[in-house]
Each structure stands twice: as structure tokens, then as C-alpha cells.
Design an enzyme around this catalytic site. Structure first.
Site, PDB file in Angstrom:
ATOM      1  N   ASP A  90      32.433  34.707  35.238  1.00  0.00           N
ATOM      2  CA  ASP A  90      31.835  36.023  35.052  1.00  0.00           C
ATOM      3  C   ASP A  90      32.192  36.478  33.635  1.00  0.00           C
ATOM      4  O   ASP A  90      32.943  35.830  32.906  1.00  0.00           O
ATOM      5  CB  ASP A  90      32.315  37.016  36.121  1.00  0.00           C
TER       6      ASP A  90
HETATM    7  C1  NOJ Z   1      29.346  41.049  35.231  1.00  0.00           C
HETATM    8  C2  NOJ Z   1      28.920  41.027  36.661  1.00  0.00           C
HETATM    9  O1  NOJ Z   1      30.044  41.016  37.502  1.00  0.00           O
HETATM   10  C3  NOJ Z   1      28.028  39.858  37.005  1.00  0.00           C
HETATM   11  O2  NOJ Z   1      27.557  40.018  38.306  1.00  0.00           O
HETATM   12  C4  NOJ Z   1      26.920  39.732  36.014  1.00  0.00           C
HETATM   13  O3  NOJ Z   1      26.042  38.702  36.380  1.00  0.00           O
HETATM   14  C5  NOJ Z   1      27.529  39.491  34.650  1.00  0.00           C
HETATM   15  N1  NOJ Z   1      28.340  40.652  34.290  1.00  0.00           N
HETATM   16  C6  NOJ Z   1      26.485  39.242  33.567  1.00  0.00           C
HETATM   17  O4  NOJ Z   1      25.877  40.404  33.193  1.00  0.00           O
END
Ligand code: NOJ
Length: 746
Positions: A279
């Protein structure tokens, strides 16, 4: 002549059988071919994903130097083609970039939030929604989305419950797989297919206190039983191409560096050969989590654990080369990660077709897309109360009052996570009521509150006046979209702002009150439920929420949604979910509540049960609950056998009758309960469901087939086995009101 055709056909069929394996072999050969041409630096570049919201010369140079494998957040196809051209023509690695974006419940045409989609209990509409999203997204050159989110969510305080399919493992698995199929289509190489990403791996929905980015403590058995199955099914059964590790450390280990999860389980047990991405900066975040000393240590630990791609923290690109040279990370680890990434790029057809066709006629907001979104919204609505069949509204009604901050809130009804949805294209309930029924009824509109959090009651007089002029009040309340989603958690679940007072004011007019709640989560709205004559839960319904709601209020469609999460009566009851493990002293509803306990009563440890003095035990609504405009009865539950062996399949039938006067669709739910096992088991678990549409008076024998192997559990030795013993099987229209029969497994 005909014989020759048969022979030819036979040969063709035989060839077809081997085609997928052959194609896979070809891909592997080509992956090895490319891998052997890349320098160590270029290989590590493939493992680097950068944010390109504002692309600049630095980014262009990084691509030219082969230091970037994927880019997220850019969505201008002209820019994407330019970046791709640098990768393909100005960098000697000649590996295409893979562009990614969060397309969670629609790109331009926004569908209901995933929690709402789950309420449909209809995987077909989820698949269709993801297909629409893939068509619109791929048109821009984006071929990877970070969805579905399949975190089991049992805490409505957690803002991301909106993005989830709710509290149940089976339902989340079915819906997650449907979404994967919709995104990825029949063939990933089709330019309209986008790679799906199962996230967040794992137990992110179990963060303490529903506070985002927090810690979780889910032991292995519970992981395997509750949290992992949707991931496993989406990978093994639906072929999900990628997976994202989560922010939370689980039992002290951040998943981005958890070797057990990323290697032993994902690769060795499940045979996953796709890409694992972190993430957002969850690699460097491990320093703050106290798991890594510095960015170099974070790069080392996550690469060794089996993470393929680093989203934005640039720890890999900054340190992996050094770590390989120093002997702390074997080059074979890098090679394996890069194989996974190149394989995905081949599967997506990016090597042969890296650019986006800019001449295509746009499909954004195509009529078929809007219609699919309208249908999805309609099927997501859950009718929770309907006294005296107030809904659907009688055609004799000549005037309605449209009240509330969400009656005409085009931005907020879109819900969380829509980077690309446009409020200008949103159809609100007010607009739709005017368009669809404006010639039949007089509409008195007064929002009362400008937005959900507004405290000022200056708009109340106008709202009361509007209500007094109308025969029925349609009150649209709930949450603005920004109150749910990532990082938007709440400690309380009551209506925000002066909305409760607005309901009081509407109730005081004495007019029939229909309350429509648009929200990203279950709200504790027991008082408003009691005050309303009818209550429809509409989640955040997306672009076409207005027409879907108007059509349902006037009876052109009928509600069929069921709750994918338990609705607590009181926030303090959380976590509260239907499939909790059996306990020794369950509540029996004979408990004395706070004001029933005599003064100076003596404390006793006998006869007590698990409940709250002030909030009892019962939720406001159980999992699977939802009404329609008609009624259904269940009878004649029959099992094909009383005793089965593990390789057999139980056949189950039940008679469903539409006992009302309108056509309706019922979600028939099948639960089982393993009454005794080597480890404690849940009170009941959803194992199957189906949607059945019946005309008034019509009856149907509904049949299910339940393979006994679906009754397996993770036993005391942490093996997946079917244990012999007695099971209850339950069928009903929600998780509480069920018919029950028993059988034994030998
Ligand atoms: C953080 C989020 O937790 C995740 O779900 C998302 O896909 C990513 N950022 C990318 O934006």
C-alpha cells in the site's frame, strides 16, 4: 467429407485444450527473455511504482533510466502515451509501464459504494459494475485498479467499511470474485480489461477501535477462517492478477514484510503467480511502526518477505541495488519479483499493445452504463420499515415534501473513493422526482439543513412549512461522502449535525414520514426508525441514485436488498456480527436492563449472560435483514439425507411463497452451524444464497446443493478438515428468522 470435418474439428478441440498452457509457456519464455536483458538497476526499476499526479522532468528521466515499473494516479491518456513512449523508445529496457488508479466503485459512471453493492446479494450486478468501470478506465490507458477491497468489516466506526462487502466471509468472497471477473473480463489481454487487486492483505478491517491505520491482532486460525477466504477465492477461483498488502501490523508484523503471508501462504499454498504491491508507502511506514531501522532495512525486509512492488516509498529503488551488492538480498529474490511483474505486463498484452488508442469514441456515461448503475443502486436499497405499506407511494398522492440535506446533494451521493465521478453528471432524488413524477404531484422542496453536519436550524421553518403543505414527507438524511472512506472514522454513529432535530421537527408535523438514509456505514438511528413510518437505507448510491430512488418510492421497482452488516443499536455494542463464535453464556433476552434492576440488588455470578445493562444484546437489525413491498413465507425445509460422508453433497429444498399482493424478489439465505468440533465454531455461517422473484401468490421450490467439503474447518492442529458430527442447517430471509433441520457427517 463430413468425416474429414469431424477429424479436423477433433484436432482443433484438442489443440484448444492445450492453448492456455501453451500461451502460459510462451509468456514464461518471453519473461525469461526480457529478464535476461535487464540490468540489475532496470530490474529494480520494475519494482518501483511512482505517483504521477504532477509529472515533471525528474519523472521523465527516471523512466528514461529504467527506474520505474508502474505509475499511479495519472489519467490523461495523452500524458500516459507520452510516458509510455519514453519507456518504450527512450529507455533501452523497452518494458512498458503499467498505469494504475483507484477505481473502486466506478470511473465516471459511479456505482453504489461496495457496501451497498453487497446489499444486493447479486454478484451479477457487481460484475456488471466492474465491467463498466473497466471499459471507462481502460479508455484512458489505465490497466490496473486497486479493487476489490475484501476486508471483512465488523466495525462501522471504521470509515472504510463503505469500501467493503461487509462482515461476512462468504458474501465478501462471492462479491469480490464477481468484481474481479468484471474488471478482468474473459481475457486480460483485451484492451478493455484491467487487472484487479485484492486488498488489503490482511486483517485491515480488524484495526483496533475502528481507527484507520491501526493495529490488529487476528491469530492464524481466525485469519484462515474469516479473513483469508475471500482473498484465496479471488485468486484461485477468479484469477485475480494482483494483491495489495495492508498498512496495519497484525500481531506485530506489518504484512508488507510478512514472509509467512507473502511466501508460505500466498505463493506456496495458493500458487499465486501475480504481483504483490505494497500500500502507499507502507514499506517506509514500517520504520514508524518500529519494525525497521531505516529505509534500507525496510527495503531489505519487504523484498526478502516477498513484496514485488513498492508503492511510492522508493525504498526499493534507492536501496535494493546496494543490498544485492552487499549480499543481503540475493539477486534471485529480485528476479522472482520482476518475473511476476513482467508476467502481468505480458498477460495484459502491454508489450504488443503499449499505447492507448486516442481515436476511440468515448464510452463514458454511455446509456447502458447509466442503466447498469441505476439497476445496481435499486438493488442495493434495503427497506427496513414500512408501516401500513406506506411505500410504494399511492398514485392518489398529489403532493410530497422533499426535505433533508441529501435530497439534492450530487457530490455526496457519489460516496467515497471517486476520483473521477462528476457531480454535474449525478442525478439526485430531487431532480429525478421532478423529472419522473413532477407532472403527477406537487413537490415542496426545502432541505432544512444545507449539509449533513450543519448545526444551524434556520432552515427548519421552511422545511416545516413545506411538510405541512404536503400529504407525505420524503426525508433524505445521512452522511456526506467525506464522513466515510479512508481515514474517515467515527467514534459515534448517530446522525451528525442537527439531523436528529430535523427528524423530530418532521415527526411533529404529524404527516406520514418516509425516511431515506444515504450513508457510507450503518448508523445508530433507532430513534429515527421509531419516528419514521417507512425507512429505506440507500447507502451512497452513486450517479444514478436519484432515478433509482424515485422509481422505488413510486413502486416501479421493489426493494430486494438485504443488510450485509449487522446494524448495532448502540455504538458500544461493536463489534457485533451475526457469526460470532459460540459462547458459554449467550444472552437469552430475559436479562434485566439498567432501569429494571432493583436498588441494592446483590451481585451474583449465577445465571448471568453476555449482554450490556444499558444496551441489551440485540442489534437494531440483524445481518441479512430487509423487507420488500410484498411478503414471503418459507415452509417445508427438506434435506436429501440425514447422514452423509465428506465426499457427498447435501441437497436442500424449501418452499417459498409470495404471500403479498405485489411481485417481489427475495434473497433466500442458507446458513449452517457446526454444533461440536475440535475448536469453537460460529453460531451460524452463511454458506449460500439466491435471489428468487415471485409474482403475488406464486410459490416455488428453492433448491440448494451443499457439498459437505464446504463444511471444512481449521481444526485444533491448524489443518483444514471436515470433522464428523451434527450440523444444523437453516434457511430464511435473514440470519435470525430461519427454518432449521439437522444432519450428520460421518
Ligand atoms: C491507500 C489506500 O489504502 C489504498 O486502498 C489505495 O489503493 C492506495 N492508497 C492507492 O491510492
Amino acid at each position: 467429407m463430413s468425416k474429414r470435418i469431424y477429424v479436423l474439428l477433433f484436432i482443433l478441440l484438442c489443440l484448444c485444450r492445450f492453448l492456455p498452457a501453451r500461451a502460459q509457456e510462451d509468456i514464461e519464455t518471453r519473461v525469461e527473455g526480457i529478464l535476461s536483458t535487464l540490468t540489475l538497476r532496470q530490474k529494480i526499476g520494475q519494482m518501483n511504482q511512482l505517483n504521477a499526479r504532477k509529472p515533471d522532468e525528474k519523472l521523465y528521466q527516471q523512466i528514461r533510466d529504467g527506474e520505474v515499473g508502474s505509475i499511479l494516479n495519472a489519467e490523461d491518456p495523452v500524458l500516459l502515451n507520452r510516458l509510455q513512449q519514453i519507456a518504450m523508445e527512450e529507455c533501452n529496457a523497452r518494458v512498458p509501464l503499467l498505469f494504475a488508479r483507484d477505481v473502486i466503485h466506478g470511473f465516471k459512471t459511479i456505482f453504489p459504494i461496495p457496501l451497498g453493492q453487497a446489499a444486493s446479494f447479486n454478484p451479477e450486478i457487481v460484475e456488471k459494475g466492474a465491467r463498466v468501470a473497466a471499459l471507462e478506465t481502460s479508455e484512458k490507458g489505465i490497466r490496473w485498479t486497486f479493487a476489490p477491497m475484501m476486508d471483512i468489516s465488523r466495525d462501522a466506526r471504521w470509515g472504510r467499511i463503505a469500501e467493503s462487502f461487509g462482515e461476512d466471509t462468504y458474501l465478501s468472497g462471492v462479491m469480490g470474485m464477481a468484481m474481479v471477473r468484471g474488471f478482468q473480463g474473459d481475457d486480460l489481454a483485451d484492451p478493455t480489461s484491467i487487472a484487479a487487486c485484492a486488498k488489503h492483505f490482511v486483517a485491515y478491517g480488524a484495526v483496533e477501535g475502528g481507527r484507520d491505520y491501526n493495529v490488529s491482532y487476528i491469530p492464524e486460525r481466525q485469519l484462515r477462517k474469516t479473513y483469508l477466504p475471500p482473498f484465496e477465492r479471488s485468486i484461485r477461483e477468479a484469477g485475480c492478477a494482483t494483491l495489495m498488502t495492508s498498512f496495519n501490523s497484525n500481531d506485530g508484523i506489518p504484512p508488507s514484510a510478512n514472509r509467512f503471508l507473502l511466501r508460505d501462504l500466498l505463493r506456496d499454498e495458493w500458487g499465486f503467480d501475480g504481483v504483490v504491491v505494497s500500500d502507499w508507502a507502507s514499506v517506509s511506514m514500517m520504520i514508524r511502526q518500529g519494525f525497521c531501522e531505516d529505509r534500507k532495512d525496510a527495503a531489505r525486509k519487504s523484498a526478502l518477505a516477498g513484496l514485488d512492488m513498492d508503492m511510492t516509498s522508493e525504498c526499493f529503488v534507492d536501496y535494493l541495488e546496494e543490498l544485492v551488492r552487499e549480499g543481503d538480498v540475493p539477486e534471485s529474490v529480485i528476479d522472482q519479483a520482476v518475473r511476476n511483474i513482467l508476467r502481468l505486463k505480458f498477460r495484459l498484452g502491454l508489450f504488443s499493445n503499449p499505447y492507448t488508442d486516442l481515436s476511440k469514441v468515448s464510452c463514458m456515461y454511455a446509456p447502458a452504463h447509466l442503466e447498469a448503475a441505476r439497476q445496481a443502486a435499486a438493488e442495493s436499497f434495503v427497506l427496513l420499515k414500512n408501516t401500513g405499506n406506506l411505500l410504494p407511494l399511492s398514485r392518489d398522492i398529489r403532493s410530497v415534501a422533499v426535505i433533508g440535506p441529501l435530497a439534492d446533494a450530487p457530490h455526496d451521493q457519489l460516496g467515497t473513493w471517486c476520483f473521477d465521478g462528476e457531480k454535474e453528471m449525478t442525478r439526485t432524488p430531487l431532480q429525478a422526482i421532478r423529472e419522473q413524477y413532477g407532472d403527477q404531484v406537487t413537490i415542496h422542496y426545502a432541505p432544512g439543513l444545507a449539509f449533513s453536519r450543519e448545526q444551524s436550524v434556520t432552515g427548519f421553518d421552511a422545511a416545516i412549512e413545506a411538510a405541512q403543505q404536503a400529504e407525505v414527507i420524503l426525508l433524505f438524511i445521512g452522511e456526506e461522502s467525506i464522513l466515510s472512506g479512508e481515514a474517515h472514522c467515527l467514534a459515534g454513529l448517530d446522525l451528525v449535525g442537527a439531523q436528529a432535530e430535523l427528524v423530530d421537527a418532521m415527526k411533529a408535523t404529524g404527516k406520514p414520514l418516509v425516511t431515506i438514509i444515504m450513508a457510507g456505514r450503518p448508523l445508530t438511528m433507532g430513534k429515527q426508525l421509531a419516528q419514521s413510518d417507512a425507512l429505506l437505507y440507500a447507502w451512497h448510491p452513486g450517479t444514478m441514485g436519484g432515478p433509482a430512488l424515485a422509481g422505488m418510492l413510486w413502486g416501479e421497482t421493489a426493494p430486494s436488498g438485504k443488510l450485509p452488516v449487522t446494524f448495532p443499536a448502540h455504538v458500544g455494542q461493536i463489534p457485533l456480527y451475526y457469526n460470532q463464535e459460540r459462547i458459554g453464556r449467550p444472552a437469552n433476552r430475559k436479562e434485566l436492563l439498567l432501569d429494571q434492576i432493583p436498588q441494592e440488588a446483590r451481585q451474583s455470578s449465577l445465571g448471568n449472560t453476555s449482554y450490556y445493562l444499558d444496551a441489551g444484546f440485540d442489534p437494531l437489525f440483524v445481518f441479512g435483514y430487509g423487507l420488500s413491498y410484498t411478503t414471503f413465507t418459507y415452509s417445508g425445509l427438506t434435506l436429501s439425507r440425514e447422514e452423509l460422508s465428506p465426499e457427498e453433497t447435501l441437497k436442500v429444498s424449501v418452499t417459498l411463497v409470495n404471500t403479498g399482493s405485489r411481485e417481489g424478489t427475495e434473497v433466500v439465505q442458507l446458513y449452517i452451524s457446526d454444533l461440536y468440533a475440535s475448536v469453537a465454531t460460529p453460531e451460524k455461517e452463511l454458506k449460500d444464497f439466491c435471489r428468487v422473484t415471485l409474482k403475488p401468490g406464486e410459490s416455488r421450490m428453492v433448491e440448494f446443493e451443499l457439498p459437505v467439503e464446504n463444511l471444512s474447518l481449521w481444526n485444533i492442529d491448524m489443518q483444514r478438515v471436515i470433522e464428523p458430527g451434527k450440523f444444523d442447517l437453516m434457511i430464511g430471509g435473514n440470519s435470525r428468522d430461519v427454518l432449521k433441520a439437522s444432519f450428520r457427517v460421518k
